[in-house]
Scaffold this motif. Structure first.
Motif, short mmCIF file in Angstrom:
data_model
loop_
_atom_site.label_atom_id
_atom_site.label_comp_id
_atom_site.label_asym_id
_atom_site.label_seq_id
_atom_site.Cartn_x
_atom_site.Cartn_y
_atom_site.Cartn_z
N ALA A 139 0.82 -1.22 0.00
CA ALA A 139 0.00 0.00 0.00
C ALA A 139 0.86 1.27 0.00
CB ALA A 139 -0.95 -0.02 1.19
N PHE A 140 1.58 1.47 -1.09
CA PHE A 140 2.39 2.69 -1.22
C PHE A 140 1.53 3.77 -1.90
CE2 PHE A 140 6.17 -0.21 -0.86
CZ PHE A 140 6.65 0.36 0.31
N ASN A 141 0.71 4.42 -1.09
CA ASN A 141 -0.30 5.34 -1.61
C ASN A 141 0.27 6.59 -2.27
OD1 ASN A 141 0.39 5.67 1.21
ND2 ASN A 141 -0.99 7.40 1.25
N TYR A 170 11.28 13.13 4.76
CA TYR A 170 9.92 12.87 5.22
C TYR A 170 9.76 13.60 6.55
CZ TYR A 170 5.56 10.18 5.66
OH TYR A 170 4.24 9.79 5.76
N ALA A 171 9.14 14.76 6.50
CA ALA A 171 9.04 15.59 7.71
C ALA A 171 7.73 15.30 8.44
CB ALA A 171 9.14 17.06 7.33
N GLN A 172 7.75 14.26 9.24
CA GLN A 172 6.56 13.93 10.03
C GLN A 172 6.98 13.67 11.46
OE1 GLN A 172 3.68 11.08 8.52
NE2 GLN A 172 3.35 10.27 10.55
N LEU A 196 12.33 3.75 9.83
CA LEU A 196 12.80 3.37 8.49
C LEU A 196 11.77 2.53 7.75
CD1 LEU A 196 15.23 3.70 6.60
CD2 LEU A 196 16.12 1.55 7.48
N GLY A 197 11.19 1.56 8.45
CA GLY A 197 10.17 0.73 7.81
C GLY A 197 8.82 1.41 7.74
N HIS A 202 8.24 4.55 2.45
CA HIS A 202 7.58 5.38 1.43
C HIS A 202 8.62 6.12 0.58
CE1 HIS A 202 3.34 5.01 2.37
NE2 HIS A 202 3.56 5.23 3.64
N THR A 203 9.63 6.68 1.26
CA THR A 203 10.67 7.43 0.56
C THR A 203 11.46 6.51 -0.37
OG1 THR A 203 10.86 8.84 2.52
CG2 THR A 203 12.64 8.97 0.93
#
Length: 243
Positions: A139-141, A170-172, A196-197, A202-203
């Protein structure tokens, strides 16, 4: 014609879902949106059954999201003839067994990321799905974000020439608070890996999707908050075992 008219021509496809929390909500919403957003729809998803460990919670979620029934045993989804697609949104340690059981039963699979607890598990799942000849995906949306599709198109067409760099951040932030409890995502036995996972995958996927395969890896991992309070007893702390 309206959606119902188009629905009459499109085949129905039964969805069985493992998990009912945040991703269960997101995926349920997605299935409901497909018939009007992808028009005319190639198929009409029908929310058949939802599986979760907590009877009360999964029953409430199934009612809320519009599933016909619910179960506390994911194996019921595998044996259900009404289900053609297994949507696996369970914790990471519940990806391997149900996914392999589903593909061996001839069902298509959408599995949340990261696929397995480790590379060996992921490869085992991929090989089983390939051997079964079913449709399968993680599910790589973000692949479906219009700007990402456009970026991939520009790269593939050679519009920007040879790619020397792909830089992503990825700034979350959602667990920087040291008092945030020890949830399953912070336990290596259940999650397999940490940020990382969970987010980095996603990255990595977008790097592969837009630019191409990865040939070498070099990285550093750190656990910033090493202990957190237990969810069921905040007076006690336990170790964070992932990055």
């Amino acid at each position: 014609g309206d959606v119902s008219g188009a629905a009459g021509e499109a085949p129905e496809i039964g969805i069985g879902m493992i998990g009912y929390a945040f991703m269960g909500k997101a995926h349920s919403n997605g299935y409901k949106t497909i018939p009007s957003m992808m028009f005319p729809p190639p198929a009409i998803p029908v929310l058949k059954s939802m599986a979760g460990r907590n009877e009360e919670a999964v029953a409430a979620a199934a009612r809320r999201f519009g599933f016909e029934r619910h179960t506390t045993d994911w194996r019921d989804l595998i044996t259900d003839p009404d289900i053609q697609v297994l949507d696996n949104g369970g914790p990471n340690n519940l990806h391997l067994e149900p996914t392999i059981a589903a593909v061996e039963a001839g069902k298509h699979v959408i599995c949340e990321k990261p696929l397995g607890l480790n590379p060996a598990e992921s490869k085992q799942m991929w090989e089983a799905a390939e051997k079964a000849g079913v449709k399968h995906m993680a599910a790589f949306n973000y692949r479906f974000v219009p700007a990402i599709i456009q970026a991939r198109k520009l790269v593939k067409e050679g519009a920007i020439g040879e790619v020397f760099h792909f830089r992503a951040r990825y700034a979350q932030e959602w667990i920087i608070d040291p008092d945030f409890p020890l949830i399953w995502r912070l336990d290596k036995d259940v999650a397999g890996s940490g940020v990382l996972g969970d987010l980095g995958s996603h990255t990595l996927d977008l790097a592969r999707f837009i630019v191409g395969e990865i040939t070498a890896v070099n990285g550093r991992l750190k656990t910033f908050i090493k202990e957190r309070p237990h969810a069921d007893d905040p007076t006690k702390k336990g170790p964070v075992t992932v990055d």
